[in-house]
Design a protein around this motif. Structure first.
Motif, PDB file in Angstrom:
ATOM      1  N   ASN A  86       2.929 -32.948  12.975  1.00 47.59           N
ATOM      2  CA  ASN A  86       3.380 -34.339  13.018  1.00 47.59           C
ATOM      3  C   ASN A  86       4.196 -34.666  14.272  1.00 47.59           C
ATOM      4  O   ASN A  86       4.795 -35.724  14.359  1.00 47.59           O
ATOM      5  N   GLY A  87       4.258 -33.761  15.242  1.00 47.82           N
ATOM      6  CA  GLY A  87       4.958 -34.020  16.492  1.00 47.82           C
ATOM      7  C   GLY A  87       6.424 -33.638  16.482  1.00 47.82           C
ATOM      8  O   GLY A  87       7.120 -33.793  17.479  1.00 47.82           O
ATOM      9  N   ASN A  88       6.906 -33.118  15.362  1.00 48.73           N
ATOM     10  CA  ASN A  88       8.303 -32.718  15.233  1.00 48.73           C
ATOM     11  C   ASN A  88       8.507 -31.355  15.891  1.00 48.73           C
ATOM     12  O   ASN A  88       7.642 -30.489  15.800  1.00 48.73           O
ATOM     13  N   ASN A  89       9.639 -31.158  16.561  1.00 53.70           N
ATOM     14  CA  ASN A  89       9.871 -29.865  17.201  1.00 53.70           C
ATOM     15  C   ASN A  89      11.171 -29.195  16.757  1.00 53.70           C
ATOM     16  O   ASN A  89      11.749 -28.400  17.496  1.00 53.70           O
ATOM     17  N   VAL A  90      11.631 -29.479  15.556  1.00 51.30           N
ATOM     18  CA  VAL A  90      12.855 -28.869  15.040  1.00 51.30           C
ATOM     19  C   VAL A  90      12.518 -27.518  14.417  1.00 51.30           C
ATOM     20  O   VAL A  90      11.685 -27.423  13.524  1.00 51.30           O
ATOM     21  N   ASP A  91      13.168 -26.469  14.918  1.00 48.62           N
ATOM     22  CA  ASP A  91      13.050 -25.130  14.349  1.00 48.62           C
ATOM     23  C   ASP A  91      14.274 -24.923  13.458  1.00 48.62           C
ATOM     24  O   ASP A  91      15.378 -24.697  13.954  1.00 48.62           O
ATOM     25  N   VAL A  92      14.091 -25.009  12.151  1.00 43.09           N
ATOM     26  CA  VAL A  92      15.205 -24.972  11.207  1.00 43.09           C
ATOM     27  C   VAL A  92      15.949 -23.638  11.287  1.00 43.09           C
ATOM     28  O   VAL A  92      17.184 -23.611  11.213  1.00 43.09           O
ATOM     29  N   ASP A  93      15.232 -22.532  11.464  1.00 45.08           N
ATOM     30  CA  ASP A  93      15.894 -21.229  11.559  1.00 45.08           C
ATOM     31  C   ASP A  93      16.826 -21.172  12.773  1.00 45.08           C
ATOM     32  O   ASP A  93      17.947 -20.683  12.678  1.00 45.08           O
ATOM     33  N   LYS A  94      16.367 -21.686  13.900  1.00 47.22           N
ATOM     34  CA  LYS A  94      17.201 -21.715  15.106  1.00 47.22           C
ATOM     35  C   LYS A  94      18.411 -22.616  14.894  1.00 47.22           C
ATOM     36  O   LYS A  94      19.529 -22.282  15.284  1.00 47.22           O
ATOM     37  N   GLU A  95      18.191 -23.760  14.271  1.00 41.26           N
ATOM     38  CA  GLU A  95      19.290 -24.700  14.029  1.00 41.26           C
ATOM     39  C   GLU A  95      20.335 -24.101  13.091  1.00 41.26           C
ATOM     40  O   GLU A  95      21.539 -24.269  13.309  1.00 41.26           O
ATOM     41  N   MET A  96      19.902 -23.371  12.076  1.00 41.10           N
ATOM     42  CA  MET A  96      20.845 -22.735  11.150  1.00 41.10           C
ATOM     43  C   MET A  96      21.639 -21.639  11.853  1.00 41.10           C
ATOM     44  O   MET A  96      22.846 -21.481  11.607  1.00 41.10           O
ATOM     45  N   ALA A  97      20.987 -20.889  12.743  1.00 40.13           N
ATOM     46  CA  ALA A  97      21.697 -19.861  13.516  1.00 40.13           C
ATOM     47  C   ALA A  97      22.716 -20.516  14.456  1.00 40.13           C
ATOM     48  O   ALA A  97      23.853 -20.038  14.581  1.00 40.13           O
ATOM     49  N   ASP A  98      22.316 -21.607  15.098  1.00 41.11           N
ATOM     50  CA  ASP A  98      23.243 -22.344  15.974  1.00 41.11           C
ATOM     51  C   ASP A  98      24.415 -22.903  15.176  1.00 41.11           C
ATOM     52  O   ASP A  98      25.557 -22.919  15.657  1.00 41.11           O
ATOM     53  N   LEU A  99      24.137 -23.351  13.962  1.00 41.96           N
ATOM     54  CA  LEU A  99      25.187 -23.892  13.097  1.00 41.96           C
ATOM     55  C   LEU A  99      26.214 -22.818  12.757  1.00 41.96           C
ATOM     56  O   LEU A  99      27.423 -23.060  12.834  1.00 41.96           O
ATOM     57  N   ALA A 100      25.741 -21.617  12.419  1.00 51.52           N
ATOM     58  CA  ALA A 100      26.648 -20.516  12.092  1.00 51.52           C
ATOM     59  C   ALA A 100      27.470 -20.105  13.314  1.00 51.52           C
ATOM     60  O   ALA A 100      28.687 -19.874  13.212  1.00 51.52           O
ATOM     61  N   THR A 101      26.830 -20.038  14.469  1.00 51.25           N
ATOM     62  CA  THR A 101      27.531 -19.685  15.704  1.00 51.25           C
ATOM     63  C   THR A 101      28.596 -20.715  16.040  1.00 51.25           C
ATOM     64  O   THR A 101      29.726 -20.374  16.401  1.00 51.25           O
ATOM     65  N   ASN A 102      28.251 -21.979  15.910  1.00 56.56           N
ATOM     66  CA  ASN A 102      29.196 -23.054  16.196  1.00 56.56           C
ATOM     67  C   ASN A 102      30.365 -23.041  15.216  1.00 56.56           C
ATOM     68  O   ASN A 102      31.498 -23.326  15.601  1.00 56.56           O
ATOM     69  N   GLN A 103      30.110 -22.692  13.977  1.00 53.15           N
ATOM     70  CA  GLN A 103      31.185 -22.631  12.975  1.00 53.15           C
ATOM     71  C   GLN A 103      32.189 -21.536  13.331  1.00 53.15           C
ATOM     72  O   GLN A 103      33.401 -21.738  13.240  1.00 53.15           O
ATOM     73  N   ILE A 104      31.700 -20.388  13.774  1.00 50.60           N
ATOM     74  CA  ILE A 104      32.588 -19.296  14.193  1.00 50.60           C
ATOM     75  C   ILE A 104      33.411 -19.717  15.405  1.00 50.60           C
ATOM     76  O   ILE A 104      34.615 -19.467  15.479  1.00 50.60           O
ATOM     77  N   TYR A 105      32.759 -20.368  16.349  1.00 52.05           N
ATOM     78  CA  TYR A 105      33.437 -20.860  17.551  1.00 52.05           C
ATOM     79  C   TYR A 105      34.525 -21.869  17.187  1.00 52.05           C
ATOM     80  O   TYR A 105      35.654 -21.793  17.670  1.00 52.05           O
ATOM     81  N   TYR A 106      34.202 -22.795  16.299  1.00 51.00           N
ATOM     82  CA  TYR A 106      35.156 -23.815  15.863  1.00 51.00           C
ATOM     83  C   TYR A 106      36.352 -23.181  15.159  1.00 51.00           C
ATOM     84  O   TYR A 106      37.503 -23.554  15.409  1.00 51.00           O
ATOM     85  N   ASN A 107      36.093 -22.205  14.277  1.00 56.07           N
ATOM     86  CA  ASN A 107      37.184 -21.532  13.571  1.00 56.07           C
ATOM     87  C   ASN A 107      38.113 -20.814  14.542  1.00 56.07           C
ATOM     88  O   ASN A 107      39.339 -20.840  14.376  1.00 56.07           O
ATOM     89  N   ALA A 108      37.547 -20.163  15.554  1.00 56.53           N
ATOM     90  CA  ALA A 108      38.364 -19.473  16.554  1.00 56.53           C
ATOM     91  C   ALA A 108      39.231 -20.478  17.323  1.00 56.53           C
ATOM     92  O   ALA A 108      40.415 -20.212  17.596  1.00 56.53           O
TER      93      ALA A 108
END
Length: 131
Positions: free
Chosen positions: A89-111
């Protein structure tokens, strides 16, 4: 006279970056099934460059030296990834990558929040006279 050190200003900018990244990741995940939606990302390189331009100032000591011109921008660059398409359908969102980025960003934010909290606790201790 600045009330706080440059460290607190830098931590504030980093928190703004992390917050923007969180919003972009959440938007990508929420639009994972939207036809023709193109994922977005926050560029750390541009955010770092903006912070460096604001905090670093060069001084010419001789007329023969090069002139330094830094761009004074406060915005964080959000780019749209137009080149790929993962779904039919033309969508290019990789949910697995986004979830990994979300976890990484959460650790960064907590620090960051722990570091800025420590800075404010130090200021509070100084105000109380070390007690």
């Amino acid at each position: 006279m600045k009330l706080f050190s440059n460290t607190i200003t830098t931590l504030e900018q980093a928190l703004n970056y992390s917050s923007t990244k969180q919003k972009v990741i959440a938007q990508n995940i929420s639009n994972a099934d939207t036809p023709n939606y193109k994922s977005k990302e926050v560029s750390f390189k541009s955010a770092l460059q903006n912070a460096m331009d604001q905090s670093m100032q060069a001084k010419r000591t001789d007329a023969r030296h090069f002139e330094f011109k830094g761009q004074q921008t406060n915005g964080i660059a959000i780019t749209t990834n137009q080149n790929t398409s993962y779904n039919n359908n033309g969508n290019n969102v990789d949910v697995d990558k986004e979830m990994a980025d979300l976890a990484t960003n959460q650790i960064y934010y907590n620090a960051l929040t722990e570091r800025i909290s420590g800075k404010f606790q130090t200021l509070q201790s100084v105000i109380r006279g070390g007690k």
